[in-house]
Write a protein that holds these residues in place. Sequence first.
Motif, mmCIF file in Angstrom:
data_model
loop_
_atom_site.group_PDB
_atom_site.id
_atom_site.type_symbol
_atom_site.label_atom_id
_atom_site.label_comp_id
_atom_site.label_asym_id
_atom_site.label_seq_id
_atom_site.Cartn_x
_atom_site.Cartn_y
_atom_site.Cartn_z
ATOM 1 N N ARG A 85 0.846 -1.194 0.000
ATOM 2 C CA ARG A 85 0.000 0.000 0.000
ATOM 3 C C ARG A 85 0.880 1.242 0.000
ATOM 4 N NH1 ARG A 85 -3.182 -0.993 4.115
ATOM 5 N NH2 ARG A 85 -5.113 -1.368 2.998
ATOM 6 N N PRO A 87 -0.129 5.082 0.519
ATOM 7 C CA PRO A 87 -1.148 6.118 0.718
ATOM 8 C C PRO A 87 -0.804 7.415 -0.028
ATOM 9 C CG PRO A 87 -0.552 5.077 2.796
ATOM 10 C CD PRO A 87 0.444 4.618 1.782
ATOM 11 N N ASN A 194 -7.516 4.699 -0.408
ATOM 12 C CA ASN A 194 -6.233 4.266 0.144
ATOM 13 C C ASN A 194 -6.310 2.916 0.848
ATOM 14 O OD1 ASN A 194 -4.265 6.205 -0.572
ATOM 15 N ND2 ASN A 194 -5.102 7.642 0.919
ATOM 16 N N ILE A 195 -7.530 2.484 1.200
ATOM 17 C CA ILE A 195 -7.634 1.248 1.971
ATOM 18 C C ILE A 195 -8.244 0.090 1.176
ATOM 19 C CG2 ILE A 195 -9.947 1.595 2.955
ATOM 20 C CD1 ILE A 195 -8.761 0.605 5.635
ATOM 21 N N TYR A 203 -3.141 -2.922 -2.195
ATOM 22 C CA TYR A 203 -4.080 -2.242 -1.317
ATOM 23 C C TYR A 203 -3.978 -0.742 -1.569
ATOM 24 C CZ TYR A 203 -4.600 -6.605 1.256
ATOM 25 O OH TYR A 203 -4.878 -7.911 1.598
ATOM 26 N N GLY A 204 -5.098 -0.139 -1.929
ATOM 27 C CA GLY A 204 -5.103 1.280 -2.234
ATOM 28 C C GLY A 204 -4.873 1.531 -3.713
#
Length: 768
Positions: A85, A87, A194-195, A203-204
């Motif tokens: 991930r 963000p 983002n999740i 992820y994201g």
Amino acid sequence: MHDANKGRVAAFSTLFRLLVAGVVAGVLVAFIVLPGVGSAGLTARDAATNFQEMDSELKTSKPSAQTKVFDASGKQFATFFDKYREPIRLDQVAPIMKKAIVDIEDSRFYEHGALDLKGTIRALAKNVESDQTQGGSTLTQQYVKNLLVDNAKTDAEYKEVTAPTVGRKLRELRFALDLEQKMSKDEILQGYLNIAYFGAGAYGIEAAARRYFSKSAAQLNLDQAALLAGVTQNPAAFDPIRNGKDARKRRDIVLYRMAELGHITKAQADAAAAKPIKLNRTDPVGGCETSDAPYFCEYVKFDLLNILSDGKYWSLKEKQKQDVVNKLNRGGYTVRTTLDMKAQRAVDRALRNYVAPGGHRVGAESMVEPGTGYVRAIGLSKRYGSKKGRTTLNLPADAAHGGGGGVSAGSTFKIFTLIAALDQGIPINTSIAAGAQTTVTGLTDCKGGGTGVFSPRNSDPAEKGAYNLKTGTWHSVNTFYAQLEKRVGLCESVKMAQKFGMRRADGRPFLEVPSQVLGTNEIDMVHLSAAYAGIAARGKYCAPVSVTEVIDGEGKKVKTPKADCRQVVDQPVADKVNDIMTGVLTRGTARGGGIGRPAAGKTGTCEAHTCAVFAGHTPNLAAAVAYWDPRGPVRYPVNVFGADQPLSIWRQSMQNALAGKPAPGFAQSTEDFGDTSSVPDVRGMSVGAAMAALRGADLQGKVAPQPVPSDLPKGKVVNTSPGANAEVAPGTTVMLFMSSGRKGGGPGRGEGPGRGEGPDRGNLPWPF
């Protein structure tokens, strides 16, 4: 008859679903609005009251994020994560991507609150008409669910937050209502993007864009955005890598939904739908195996685990340790380290130049900066990894940093007894008769216990005679150092090594035995190089440091250990030690191993040639190298000396690591340590020139009464006694033998009281 029954069943099923839909819709409305309506029924009012009284505060941490590790220049060289991930802010997402995800997941997102009653009723009606269900959750509700799932730490917690129950849905709705009061729509959308899980380990949205298309989320086009927006409904079913056909169908559904809502034209949807899926994959990489400095990465990893557990990592239970590992992998930390990639490349090249990466024997090296303790490089000849011929053991480091049990220090440990001797005021010119073998008794450890008989021997029977602190060090004479250790004291020698940070690599207590002076304690290269860095820094020892700054996912600095630097011996003592150690490279066991700038060092050959070590330094960099067979040094000896592979590796790596950097000299000691003077080589000089050279060395000169036959012209110096390079007391008178100008025999070219220079014969077996 069968068709009639079938029709009645279908009609009943439809009627039942209509009734359920009506009840559910009514209950949802009641939960939100009934507390303020006095005419509501008691049961509905109680249910609504219970809903309103539910805990509305969502107690979750931020979504997990990668921990990124940077070298001293600011370049990233490692990543830790268990969920890929990255963000980003909402303004870093392409507008078409934002439209696509909202259109397919919650088209009225910017119009409703946490619960979209219209959308829910529409979804329920669709479900009545079709066997295929349509979700009614808003983006806010989905965001809540994803947060709860991401924060689940155990299987039980995961089952609880994913259970197909009305209670779970109500809790999610209650949390969503609270979030809608605290966050703007854009903030919620940013959090969701983002999740959300986009399949294939991504992820994201940023991770997904890079995973599937090797580009940032800001660069996504229409068909790419539609593809990713479609995945989130069922990441396994619509994974475009594994299920391209279904992923394309889902993408097209997104495209035509966007057209239906008027955010793109039908022509645009048709054009995008006509395109096949084209991926440009980037597989997520993390951990130390993919790092350009894997062994340094391992060292940093364990330092980070200690930092994140307040220095208690190794005392924790296994489950607690795993929690700390999860914290590292999910915390989104930014880590600044001391790694110098130039030095690291120099280490890696030198190691693999002299040691075959696929062989059983290994070479290990560490570099540490004097005055700071900054670890600049850690390397191993073997490549890092779990494949055949590789290793994940951090062999240059101690067990607390992923290493093994260490390797014998060999004669590199003699230096600490030398430092202790000078610190106690034992003069350098102290002469000790050292035989080919010696026996030492009467030594006691730091608790006052006896240590028995110590009977080391030299490998070369000719290696005997009188040695002082200089010559005994230059030629690494075991029997000399056994006698010197007795004068200094075993405990004092051990404590001096510990003052310079030396410890056993396996974490066990130091062996306080007489043979420790010959390096019988197994140590690691990081701490050995840090100790020599302390000598280079004029007696200022600094504990090894690999991490300089840690910033958490919120942008706050994490507390890191303070620099642990202390003056462990007076500067003049360290200065004199450096002076003696320079002679190892010019006149001793490592003669010819210089690096073209002021340098000092010490060879070490382990008992029975089980390993070989070299440690050395300049005023601005220290390095230690070991060479051994980790399958078992006793069973698989390497049969080389410290002046062989270890010195060669040290020499090449130091030259390349220091290329282009200043070349300062060592400070000269300002105190009198009863030093010796080296007889200058005055052969071939006139009497006047020879006398001047002797006076410059703090020596006296005297001409022999009779000239000697020689090929040299009459009046030139043929030889001296003591001979050139001999170490003698200041003020010693040196006899000059002058040429008669005639050929013939004459006095031999003596080497003075010391024997000729040769390689370090090491520490061969001695009886105990």
